[in-house]
Design an enzyme around this catalytic site. Structure first.
Site, PDB file in Angstrom:
ATOM      1  N   ASP A   1       0.669  -1.323  -0.297  1.00  0.00           N
ATOM      2  CA  ASP A   1       0.274   0.284   0.370  1.00  0.00           C
ATOM      3  C   ASP A   1       0.523   0.898  -0.182  1.00  0.00           C
ATOM      4  O   ASP A   1       1.525   1.289   0.600  1.00  0.00           O
ATOM      5  CB  ASP A   1      -1.580   0.055   1.687  1.00  0.00           C
ATOM      6  CG  ASP A   1      -1.690  -1.168   1.154  1.00  0.00           C
ATOM      7  OD1 ASP A   1      -2.621  -1.834   0.287  1.00  0.00           O
ATOM      8  OD2 ASP A   1      -2.205  -1.902   2.412  1.00  0.00           O
TER       9      ASP A   1
HETATM   10  N1  URA Z   1      -1.764  -5.719   3.752  1.00  0.00           N
HETATM   11  C1  URA Z   1      -1.931  -4.852   3.702  1.00  0.00           C
HETATM   12  O1  URA Z   1      -3.530  -4.530   4.343  1.00  0.00           O
HETATM   13  N2  URA Z   1      -0.963  -3.822   3.278  1.00  0.00           N
HETATM   14  C2  URA Z   1      -0.272  -3.958   2.013  1.00  0.00           C
HETATM   15  O2  URA Z   1       0.756  -2.662   1.753  1.00  0.00           O
HETATM   16  C3  URA Z   1       0.886  -5.571   2.946  1.00  0.00           C
HETATM   17  C4  URA Z   1      -0.675  -5.976   2.744  1.00  0.00           C
END
Ligand code: URA
Length: 270
Positions: free
Chosen positions: A136
């Protein structure tokens, strides 16, 4: 009876994924992808060179990047024969917060490819790089890149069971009791999550190891047990632990790719 060709890990994973896996087991290759993979030209330049008529395949000028290649085809750039035999390269990159894992962003935010372009020397910028999975915008940590699309399947398909370890700073106080449902396999709105390894790390920190990677999975799993995530960092993939500074990268050795990521490098058609 003729001996059957041994199926590669990539093919096995794709077959196991079934029709929804999307990737064909017989791997067609096309010129707009093969040139960047082999480090002859970076992706944008390869497309421009093809459109400008600078590329010939089996003696014919091709103007379409999706022109299929047969293994025996001779490819020329500006009249010179080029070798499309590509080494498989893997980079371990430390993603900072605030950049997207995407080739371009509609909102104009920086992408990991922008950062990589700054970090890489010319001899590595010639390759077309694929991000092996996503993180993310606000997640930091280990992100792998490869010029070889087989690694994308290996690193991202749940069938390969490659573990990814995240460190989450959470709101509230984690306890073994709260983490227990994550260890058993929690129901999420897109299906049950696989049992995860969940460890207490500190007063407000949890290390979670998953063998699958669905959208916002760590955040959703921890929120489901009353521990909303305030910050998330990926520490390790397989047995590879992040060991480069923020926005930095290193090239992994072949032996590391095999031992730490459990991916056997071999000829593309093996
Ligand atoms: N899980 C999440 O919630 N965000 C990420 O960036 C990676 C795994």
């Amino acid at each position: 009876m003729a001996a059957r060709r041994r199926e590669s890990k990539w093919e096995r994973a794709v077959r196991a994924a079934g029709p929804k896996g999307g990737l064909p087991v017989e791997k067609p290759d096309w010129v707009g992808r093969a040139l960047p993979r082999a480090g002859i030209l970076p992706p944008g330049e390869a497309e421009r060179a093809i459109a400008a008529g600078r590329v010939r395949v089996a003696g014919r000028v091709v103007k379409e990047p999706l022109t299929l290649l047969r293994p025996e085809d001779e490819v020329r750039l500006d009249g010179r024969v080029v070798s499309l035999a590509a080494p498989t390269l893997v980079l371990a990159f430390h993603k900072p917060r605030g950049c997207v894992v995407s080739n371009r962003d509609e909102l104009g935010r920086p992408t990991v490819f922008d950062l990589l372009a700054v970090a890489l020397p010319p001899e590595l910028s010639r390759y077309g790089w694929h991000a092996l999975g996503r993180l993310d915008l606000d997640t930091t940590g280990l992100l792998l890149f490869s010029n070889d699309e087989r690694l994308v399947a290996h690193a991202t398909l749940p069938e390969t069971h490659l573990p990814k370890r995240y460190l989450a700073r959470v709101q509230g106080t984690p306890t073994d009791e709260k983490l227990e449902p994550l260890r058993r396999g929690l129901a999420l709105d897109d299906g049950a999550a696989r049992p995860a390894k969940a460890e207490l790390r500190g007063a407000h920190e949890v290390a979670l190891t998953l063998t699958e990677g669905r959208f916002h999975q760590v955040k959703r799993m921890l929120a489901a047990v009353g521990l909303p995530v305030k910050a998330l960092h990926r520490e390790a993939i397989g047995e590879l632990v992040l060991d480069v500074p923020e926005s930095g990268y290193r090239v992994l050795g072949e032996e590391e790719v095999a031992r730490r990521l459990k991916f056997e490098l071999g000829p593309r058609e093996a």
